[in-house]
Design a protein around this motif. Structure first.
Motif, PDB file in Angstrom:
ATOM      1  N   ILE A   8       0.867  -1.180   0.000  1.00 49.53           N
ATOM      2  CA  ILE A   8       0.000   0.000   0.000  1.00 49.53           C
ATOM      3  C   ILE A   8       0.901   1.226   0.000  1.00 49.53           C
ATOM      4  N   ALA A   9       0.621   2.163  -0.895  1.00 47.07           N
ATOM      5  CA  ALA A   9       1.377   3.414  -0.984  1.00 47.07           C
ATOM      6  C   ALA A   9       0.491   4.564  -0.519  1.00 47.07           C
ATOM      7  N   LEU A  10       1.052   5.432   0.341  1.00 44.51           N
ATOM      8  CA  LEU A  10       0.339   6.618   0.823  1.00 44.51           C
ATOM      9  C   LEU A  10       1.191   7.854   0.565  1.00 44.51           C
ATOM     10  N   ASP A  11       0.559   8.902   0.093  1.00 42.84           N
ATOM     11  CA  ASP A  11       1.167  10.220  -0.049  1.00 42.84           C
ATOM     12  C   ASP A  11       0.329  11.144   0.828  1.00 42.84           C
ATOM     13  N   VAL A  12       0.843  11.434   2.015  1.00 41.76           N
ATOM     14  CA  VAL A  12       0.081  12.199   3.000  1.00 41.76           C
ATOM     15  C   VAL A  12       0.382  13.683   2.833  1.00 41.76           C
ATOM     16  N   GLY A  13      -0.658  14.453   2.554  1.00 40.90           N
ATOM     17  CA  GLY A  13      -0.512  15.894   2.400  1.00 40.90           C
ATOM     18  C   GLY A  13      -1.548  16.631   3.230  1.00 40.90           C
ATOM     19  N   GLY A  14      -1.410  17.925   3.299  1.00 40.81           N
ATOM     20  CA  GLY A  14      -2.330  18.739   4.082  1.00 40.81           C
ATOM     21  C   GLY A  14      -3.694  18.904   3.445  1.00 40.81           C
ATOM     22  N   THR A  15      -3.808  18.635   2.150  1.00 40.02           N
ATOM     23  CA  THR A  15      -5.079  18.754   1.440  1.00 40.02           C
ATOM     24  C   THR A  15      -5.688  17.402   1.120  1.00 40.02           C
ATOM     25  N   SER A  19      -3.569   7.462  -2.286  1.00 42.42           N
ATOM     26  CA  SER A  19      -3.202   6.096  -1.941  1.00 42.42           C
ATOM     27  C   SER A  19      -3.407   5.180  -3.135  1.00 42.42           C
ATOM     28  N   ALA A  20      -2.739   4.032  -3.059  1.00 41.94           N
ATOM     29  CA  ALA A  20      -2.892   3.023  -4.105  1.00 41.94           C
ATOM     30  C   ALA A  20      -2.451   1.679  -3.569  1.00 41.94           C
ATOM     31  N   LEU A  21      -2.999   0.648  -4.158  1.00 42.78           N
ATOM     32  CA  LEU A  21      -2.540  -0.715  -3.945  1.00 42.78           C
ATOM     33  C   LEU A  21      -1.511  -0.959  -5.041  1.00 42.78           C
ATOM     34  N   ILE A  22      -0.314  -1.424  -4.676  1.00 49.86           N
ATOM     35  CA  ILE A  22       0.765  -1.601  -5.642  1.00 49.86           C
ATOM     36  C   ILE A  22       1.041  -3.090  -5.835  1.00 49.86           C
ATOM     37  N   LYS A  65      -2.197 -10.800   1.887  1.00 47.97           N
ATOM     38  CA  LYS A  65      -1.214 -10.610   0.822  1.00 47.97           C
ATOM     39  C   LYS A  65      -0.599  -9.210   0.833  1.00 47.97           C
ATOM     40  N   ILE A  66      -0.938  -8.392   1.813  1.00 54.37           N
ATOM     41  CA  ILE A  66      -0.328  -7.076   1.960  1.00 54.37           C
ATOM     42  C   ILE A  66       0.989  -7.262   2.714  1.00 54.37           C
ATOM     43  N   VAL A  67       2.101  -6.863   2.090  1.00 51.80           N
ATOM     44  CA  VAL A  67       3.409  -7.086   2.699  1.00 51.80           C
ATOM     45  C   VAL A  67       4.021  -5.824   3.302  1.00 51.80           C
ATOM     46  N   GLY A  68       3.402  -4.672   3.071  1.00 49.03           N
ATOM     47  CA  GLY A  68       3.944  -3.456   3.645  1.00 49.03           C
ATOM     48  C   GLY A  68       3.167  -2.228   3.248  1.00 49.03           C
ATOM     49  N   VAL A  69       3.476  -1.134   3.936  1.00 51.17           N
ATOM     50  CA  VAL A  69       2.867   0.165   3.656  1.00 51.17           C
ATOM     51  C   VAL A  69       4.001   1.174   3.549  1.00 51.17           C
ATOM     52  N   GLY A  70       4.033   1.919   2.451  1.00 50.69           N
ATOM     53  CA  GLY A  70       5.006   2.986   2.273  1.00 50.69           C
ATOM     54  C   GLY A  70       4.313   4.326   2.423  1.00 50.69           C
ATOM     55  N   VAL A  71       4.939   5.240   3.180  1.00 48.56           N
ATOM     56  CA  VAL A  71       4.335   6.547   3.450  1.00 48.56           C
ATOM     57  C   VAL A  71       5.294   7.653   3.030  1.00 48.56           C
TER      58      VAL A  71
END
Length: 79
Positions: A8-15, A19-22, A65-71
């Protein structure tokens, strides 16, 4: 990663939180954008991040099957 595992990919911003499943091949699946500007406290932002992660987990064929989360964030995340 073994066959059919995802991250799982996260791009955390103020607005927004984007996110996406990779896939193992690096393909972005189930891309989403969630408004984060209403999260005015650290607790509210943490709850929102957890919700977004859970939504992405639910989109995977199996949560096992989720092996990690990138933030990624534009600066430090300091609750």
């Amino acid at each position: 990663m073994s066959k059919n595992h995802f991250a799982i990919a996260l791009d955390v911003g103020g607005t927004f939180i984007k996110s996406a499943l990779i896939s193992e091949a690096g393909e972005a699946l189930n891309e989403a954008q969630t408004v984060s500007s209403g999260a005015k406290t650290a607790e509210a932002m943490t709850d929102l991040i957890v919700r977004v992660i859970n939504e992405q987990r639910a989109s995977a064929p199996s949560a096992r099957k989720i092996v990690g989360v990138g933030v990624g964030s534009p600066g430090p995340l300091d609750p």
